[in-house]
Design an enzyme around this catalytic site. Structure first.
Site, PDB file in Angstrom:
ATOM      1  N   ASP A 350       0.819  -1.204   0.000  1.00 33.09           N
ATOM      2  CA  ASP A 350       0.000   0.000   0.000  1.00 33.09           C
ATOM      3  C   ASP A 350       0.867   1.275   0.000  1.00 33.09           C
ATOM      4  O   ASP A 350       1.999   1.260   0.468  1.00 33.09           O
ATOM      5  CB  ASP A 350      -0.854  -0.043   1.273  1.00 33.09           C
ATOM      6  CG  ASP A 350      -2.081   0.814   1.182  1.00 33.09           C
ATOM      7  OD1 ASP A 350      -2.183   1.628   0.263  1.00 33.09           O
ATOM      8  OD2 ASP A 350      -2.952   0.662   2.062  1.00 33.09           O
ATOM      9  N   ASP A 461      -6.334  -6.791  -2.572  1.00 33.64           N
ATOM     10  CA  ASP A 461      -6.812  -6.695  -1.193  1.00 33.64           C
ATOM     11  C   ASP A 461      -8.284  -6.276  -1.154  1.00 33.64           C
ATOM     12  O   ASP A 461      -8.837  -5.805  -2.159  1.00 33.64           O
ATOM     13  CB  ASP A 461      -5.943  -5.657  -0.455  1.00 33.64           C
ATOM     14  CG  ASP A 461      -5.830  -5.935   1.029  1.00 33.64           C
ATOM     15  OD1 ASP A 461      -6.682  -6.661   1.573  1.00 33.64           O
ATOM     16  OD2 ASP A 461      -4.891  -5.408   1.650  1.00 33.64           O
ATOM     17  N   ASN A 463     -10.398  -4.607   2.170  1.00 28.15           N
ATOM     18  CA  ASN A 463     -10.210  -4.385   3.599  1.00 28.15           C
ATOM     19  C   ASN A 463     -11.433  -4.061   4.421  1.00 28.15           C
ATOM     20  O   ASN A 463     -11.306  -3.665   5.577  1.00 28.15           O
ATOM     21  CB  ASN A 463      -9.164  -3.292   3.812  1.00 28.15           C
ATOM     22  CG  ASN A 463      -7.773  -3.881   3.795  1.00 28.15           C
ATOM     23  OD1 ASN A 463      -7.473  -4.780   4.567  1.00 28.15           O
ATOM     24  ND2 ASN A 463      -6.929  -3.411   2.899  1.00 28.15           N
ATOM     25  N   CYS A 509      -6.156 -11.299  -0.881  1.00 32.67           N
ATOM     26  CA  CYS A 509      -6.000 -10.848   0.499  1.00 32.67           C
ATOM     27  C   CYS A 509      -7.276 -10.095   0.837  1.00 32.67           C
ATOM     28  O   CYS A 509      -7.831  -9.414  -0.029  1.00 32.67           O
ATOM     29  CB  CYS A 509      -4.782  -9.932   0.583  1.00 32.67           C
ATOM     30  SG  CYS A 509      -4.604  -9.031   2.135  1.00 32.67           S
ATOM     31  N   ASP A 531      -3.044 -11.217   8.551  1.00 33.17           N
ATOM     32  CA  ASP A 531      -2.069 -10.150   8.797  1.00 33.17           C
ATOM     33  C   ASP A 531      -1.291 -10.398  10.073  1.00 33.17           C
ATOM     34  O   ASP A 531      -0.379  -9.648  10.401  1.00 33.17           O
ATOM     35  CB  ASP A 531      -2.779  -8.793   8.894  1.00 33.17           C
ATOM     36  CG  ASP A 531      -2.921  -8.143   7.537  1.00 33.17           C
ATOM     37  OD1 ASP A 531      -2.210  -8.543   6.605  1.00 33.17           O
ATOM     38  OD2 ASP A 531      -3.755  -7.229   7.413  1.00 33.17           O
TER      39      ASP A 531
HETATM   40  C1  GLA Z   1      -4.463  -4.986   4.597  1.00 38.74           C
HETATM   41  C2  GLA Z   1      -3.636  -6.202   4.255  1.00 38.74           C
HETATM   42  C3  GLA Z   1      -2.202  -5.952   4.647  1.00 38.74           C
HETATM   43  C4  GLA Z   1      -1.683  -4.724   3.949  1.00 38.74           C
HETATM   44  C5  GLA Z   1      -2.580  -3.543   4.257  1.00 38.74           C
HETATM   45  C6  GLA Z   1      -2.219  -2.335   3.441  1.00 38.74           C
HETATM   46  O1  GLA Z   1      -4.559  -4.820   5.969  1.00 38.74           O
HETATM   47  O2  GLA Z   1      -4.151  -7.337   4.876  1.00 38.74           O
HETATM   48  O3  GLA Z   1      -1.411  -7.079   4.336  1.00 38.74           O
HETATM   49  O4  GLA Z   1      -1.614  -4.944   2.574  1.00 38.74           O
HETATM   50  O5  GLA Z   1      -3.939  -3.833   3.985  1.00 38.74           O
HETATM   51  O6  GLA Z   1      -3.022  -1.251   3.738  1.00 38.74           O
END
Ligand code: GLA
Length: 714
Positions: A350, A461, A463, A509, A531
Site C-alpha cells: 500500500d 486486497d 479491507n 487478500c 495479517d
Molecule cells: C491490509 C492487508 C495488509 C496490507 C494492508 C495495506 O490490511 O491485509 O497485508 O496490505 O492492507 O493497507
C-alpha cells in the site's frame, strides 16, 4: 477411473470415484431425487441393491413430515427442514412441485459430469442438478442451474443453495469447522451436533474471517488425524454464503450450502438462467489428514490456475517495513537487500498511489504518486528486474476513500441507501461492482496499470465488508442481486485480466484471510491467510488453513520482532521454520537486519528453495497440533516418496522435556532415509515406530529435518 452409471432397474445413478462411491435415485413417481449412499467404494451391484431397498423411511407417527432424504429440496409439501430452493412465481405461488425430465452425462478430460434436469409441473422453471467427479479423486462437485424457460413473467428466486449433502445415519456426529476473526483466522473448532441447526455463514459480502466455508463431519468423534471416516464439504464462493448443518428430529444429519439467502432476491427473467457456485464434497476413511490431502490434491490438480507441480517463488513484501511511506529510494534499498537474501518477487504494498499517506485517503485514485515516485514506477521495476526479481504491486480495486478524486466524481458508485449513513470501515466505502460502469472502470483502470508497467504479481486486497448494500438506481427492479453480481463481476475482472496479462500472478487478500475459498482459488495463485505474522499465533492459523487448503497457496512471511501485532519476540530461526511450512515470504524491514541475520536468512532461503517442491506440493501429515502440548510438528512427503521434510516447533518448555520423538507417516518401512543435514540414516520402520529423535531446548526452539530416501542401507 471415475465412472457414472445409470442403473435403469432401480432408477439410480452410481458415481464411482477413487476410493468412494456415491449413489442417488429417483423416487415418488420421479418427483424426488433421493440420497442413497455416500461412503467407501462399493460394487455397482451393492449400490443398486441399496437403491432397490430404499424408499420412504419408516417412521411411526411421522405423518406430517416427508420421509425421503433428498439431494436437493425444493420448498413445498411437508418439508420443514432447511430447503435448497425457494421461488416465488409471478402469480404469487411460492412452492415448487417438480418432476424429473432428463439426464445427461458428459465426459471431458479427467472429469465426468452428470446433469439431472427437473421441471416444475406448472411453471416454466427448470432446475438442473450437476455432479462432477474426476479420475484419481474423491471429490464431487455439485452445483445447480436454474432457468426460466419462458411463457410467463419473471420469477423471483428467494433461496437457491448449491447442494444438500446427506450424511449416513449414525448416532452422533462431530462437526469440525474453521472459525476466527481478523488476525486470528482459520482456528480449528469442534462441536458435537445436537438436534437443530448449526449455521455457519457470511452476511458480509465476502468469504469472511469469522467462518471459512469448509466443514468436516465424523461419526462419534472417532476420526483422528490418520484414521477414521470423515465427510467434508467446501464452497467455491467468495461472497455471502451459508452452510447449514442440520440434525433432524430423527437424527439424520444433512449439510446444505450455497449463496446466502439473507437479504437475497434474484429476479429470473423469461429466458434467463442462473448458475450457482459449486459446493464440493469428499469422503475419506483416512481421518482428517486423509481429508486434507484430498483437498490439497484437488486444488493443485483441478482448481488452481497453475499446473500441479508449479512452485511459488520466495516473495518480499514491503508492508511491515515501510507501511504507507513507500518511495523509490526505500524500495530500491529493500529490493537490493531482498535480492541478496534470495527473494524472487519484490512486492510494493500500500501507499504508492494517489494521496495515500495513510488509510484516510487515496483509494480509488490508481495513479502513481509523483511525490513518492517522481519518475513513476518503471525505474524501480527495472531495478527489481535487474536484481533478478519479478515486480509485484498491491491494489484494492473494490474500494474508495471518500477523500479521493474518484469519490468526488462518482459518489453514487458506492453501495448506499437514500437517507442513510454511509458507514465507513477503515475510512473507506465499497464500490458497487454490480454496476456495469463501475465494473468497466475497474477493469480498464487495472488493465492500464498492468499494460503500462512490467507487473508480474498483484496482491488484490479487500479491507472491509459490505454495509448499506443499497443501489437506489435499481429500486423497484432487483438491487438485491448485488450479493451475486459483485462477486461474479469480481471473478470476471480477474479472469479477463489474467487473459490479457497471462504473466501476472495474483494473491487474494482481504484484511488478511477474509477471502480464502475454492472460488477465488480457481483464479489466484496464492492467498494471504492472515495479517498476524507472529510465528506462534501463525501455527494455529496455518494448522486450520491446512485442513482445507494446500500449503502451496499459503503465503507466510518472516517479519520483525517484537511482532507488530502481539509484541512477542521469537528467534529468527523459529520465524523461518514457521513461514517455511507454506509459500515462504519475507516481510521484515531488511534495512534493520544485522549482517548475521541476513546471513542466517540467506541460508534458510537457500534451503527452502531446495525442499519447496516437497512442502508446497507434497503430502502433508499433521503430526502434532499446536493446540495440544508444547511441541507442534508437520511432515511433508514428496509424492514419489523420495524426500521428506519435517518441522518441529517447541515452546513453553518445562524442565527435562527436551527430548522429542516424532513417529513419521507415509514412509516405506523397508526403505532408508538419510538426514541431508547430518550423516544419520534411519529405516522407514524406525521412523514410523520409534520416531524421529529431536532435541528441542528452551522456549521457541525449532527444527527442520530433510530426509532423502536412499537405496542402500547404512
Ligand atoms: C491490509 C492487508 C495488509 C496490507 C494492508 C495495506 O490490511 O491485509 O497485508 O496490505 O492492507 O493497507
Amino acid at each position: 477411473m471415475a465412472d457414472i452409471t445409470y442403473d435403469a432397474s432401480s432408477k439410480c445413478w452410481i458415481l464411482q470415484m477413487e476410493a468412494s462411491t456415491y449413489c442417488i435415485g429417483l423416487s415418488e413417481g420421479d418427483s424426488s431425487l433421493q440420497h442413497i449412499y455416500w461412503g467407501p467404494r462399493i460394487a455397482y451391484a451393492a449400490a443398486s441393491e441399496m437403491a432397490h431397498a430404499s424408499g420412504p423411511l419408516k417412521r411411526p407417527f411421522a405423518r406430517s413430515e416427508r420421509t425421503i432424504r433428498e439431494e436437493y429440496a425444493p420448498w413445498g409439501g411437508m418439508r420443514f427442514s432447511e430447503p435448497s430452493l425457494k421461488v416465488e412465481y409471478a402469480d404469487g405461488t411460492r412452492v415448487i412441485e417438480w418432476v424429473f425430465e432428463e439426464q445427461g452425462v458428459e465426459r471431458s478430460g479427467a472429469g465426468q459430469t452428470l446433469g439431472l434436469r427437473f421441471r416444475d409441473r406448472a411453471y416454466p422453471l427448470t432446475v438442473t442438478l450437476y455432479y462432477r467427479i474426476y479420475d484419481g479423486h474423491d471429490v464431487i462437485e455439485r452445483w445447480v442451474r436454474l432457468e426460466n424457460i419462458g411463457g410467463s413473467s419473471p420469477m423471483t428466486i428467494e433461496q437457491a443453495l448449491s447442494a444438500d449433502w446427506q450424511l449416513p445415519h449414525r448416532d452422533h456426529y462431530r462437526l469440525t469447522y474453521l472459525h476466527g476473526r481478523v488476525l486470528k483466522e482459520t482456528q480449528v473448532t469442534e462441536t458435537m451436533l445436537c438436534p437443530g441447526k448449526v449455521v455457519l455463514e457470511s452476511r458480509r459480502g465476502a468469504t469472511s474471517h469469522q467462518f471459512n466455508p469448509w466443514v468436516a463431519l465424523d461419526p462419534e468423534a472417532s476420526a483422528t488425524q490418520e484414521s477414521g471416516e470423515v465427510w467434508s464439504a467446501a464452497l467455491a464462493w467468495s461472497g455471502s454464503w451459508k452452510i447449514v448443518v442440520e440434525t433432524t428430529p430423527y437424527g439424520e444429519v444433512h449439510c446444505a450450502g450455497g449463496v446466502n439467502d439473507f437479504d437475497f432476491r434474484y429476479r429470473l427473467d423469461e429466458g434467463a438462467g442462473l448458475e450457482l457456485p459449486a459446493f464440493v464434497g469428499l469422503y475419506s476413511s483416512e481421518g482428517f489428514g486423509g481429508v486434507s490431502r484430498r483437498w490439497h490434491a484437488y486444488e493443485r490438480e483441478l482448481v488452481l490456475p497453475e499446473p500441479p507441480e508449479a512452485v511459488r517463488p520466495v516473495l518480499y513484501n514491503s508492508w511491515e517495513a515501510t507501511a504507507f511511506a513507500v518511495n523509490e529510494g526505500n524500495q530500491v534499498e529493500l529490493a537490493e537487500k531482498a535480492a541478496e537474501l534470495g527473494a524472487e518477487v519484490f512486492v510494493v504494498d500500500d501507499g504508492w498511489f494517489g494521496a495515500r499517506d495513510n488509510d484516510h485517503a487515496g483509494l480509488g485514485d490508481w495513479m502513481v504518486s509523483p511525490a513518492k515516485f517522481p519518475h513513476g514506477l518503471n525505474p524501480l521495476i527495472a531495478r527489481v528486474n535487474a536484481l533478478g526479481m519479478r515486480f509485484g504491486l498491491w491494489i484494492e480495486p473494490e474500494m474508495v476513500n471518500p477523500d479521493s478524486d474518484l469519490y468526488r466524481a462518482h459518489p453514487d458508485w458506492v453501495y448506499h441507501f437514500r437517507h442513510r449513513s454511509r458507514t465507513e470501515g477503515r475510512n473507506q466505502l465499497v464500490l458497487n461492482l454490480a454496476r456495469e460502469d463501475v465494473r468497466a472502470w475497474v477493469l480498464a483502470t487495472l488493465d492500464r496499470l498492468l499494460s503500462e508497467h512490467a507487473i508480474e504479481f498483484v496482491k488484490w486486497d479487500m479491507n472491509r465488508y459490505f454495509s448499506e448494500p443499497g443501489w437506489p438506481d435499481e429500486a423497484g427492479r432487483n438491487p438485491e442481486r448485488i450479493w451475486l453480481d459483485h462477486v461474479r463481476n469480481l471473478y470476471g475482472i480477474i479472469d479477463e485480466l489474467r487473459r490479457r496479462h497471462p504473466k501476472v500472478a495474483f494473491e487474494s487478500c482481504a484484511a488478511g484471510g477474509g477471502r480464502v475459498d475454492l472460488g477465488i482459488l480457481s483464479r489466484v495463485e496464492q492467498v494471504w491467510p492472515s495479517d498476524n505474522t507472529d510465528a506462534l499465533d501463525r501455527l494455529r492459523i496455518q494448522e486450520g488453513f491446512s485442513y482445507a487448503y494446500a500449503p502451496r497457496v499459503m503465503m507466510c512471511w518472516v517479519t520483525d520482532c517484537p511482532n507488530f501485532v502481539t509484541r512477542r519476540t521469537v528467534p529468527l530461526r523459529y520465524r523461518f521454520h514457521v513461514a517455511m511450512a507454506g509459500a515462504l515470504g519475507i516481510g521484515g524491514d531488511l534495512s534493520r537486519w544485522t549482517p548475521q541475520e541476513r546471513e542466517e536468512a540467506r541460508g534458510f532461503i537457500a534451503m527452502y528453495k531446495r525442499v519447496r517442491p516437497v512442502i508446497q506440493n507434497g503430502l502433508l501429515y499433521r503430526l502434532r497440533s499446536p493446540r495440544a502440548g508444547r511441541v507442534a510438528a508437520s511432515q511433508y512427503v514428496a509424492r514419489d516418496g523420495s524426500e521428506v521434510v519435517v518441522f518441529a516447533w517447541g515452546h513453553s518448555q518445562q524442565f527435562a522435556e527436551t527430548q522429542v520423538s516424532l513417529p513419521l507417516c507415509g514412509l516405506e518401512e523397508e526403505a532408508h532415509y538419510a538426514d541431508s543435514m547430518s550423516d544419520v540414516t534411519y529405516s522407514g520402520a524406525y521412523l514410523a515406530q520409534k520416531g524421529l529423535p529431536l532435541n528441542l531446548v528452551g522456549d521457541f526452539d525449532s527444527r527442520m529435518v530433510h530426509l532423502v530416501r536412499t537405496t542402500s542401507a547404512w
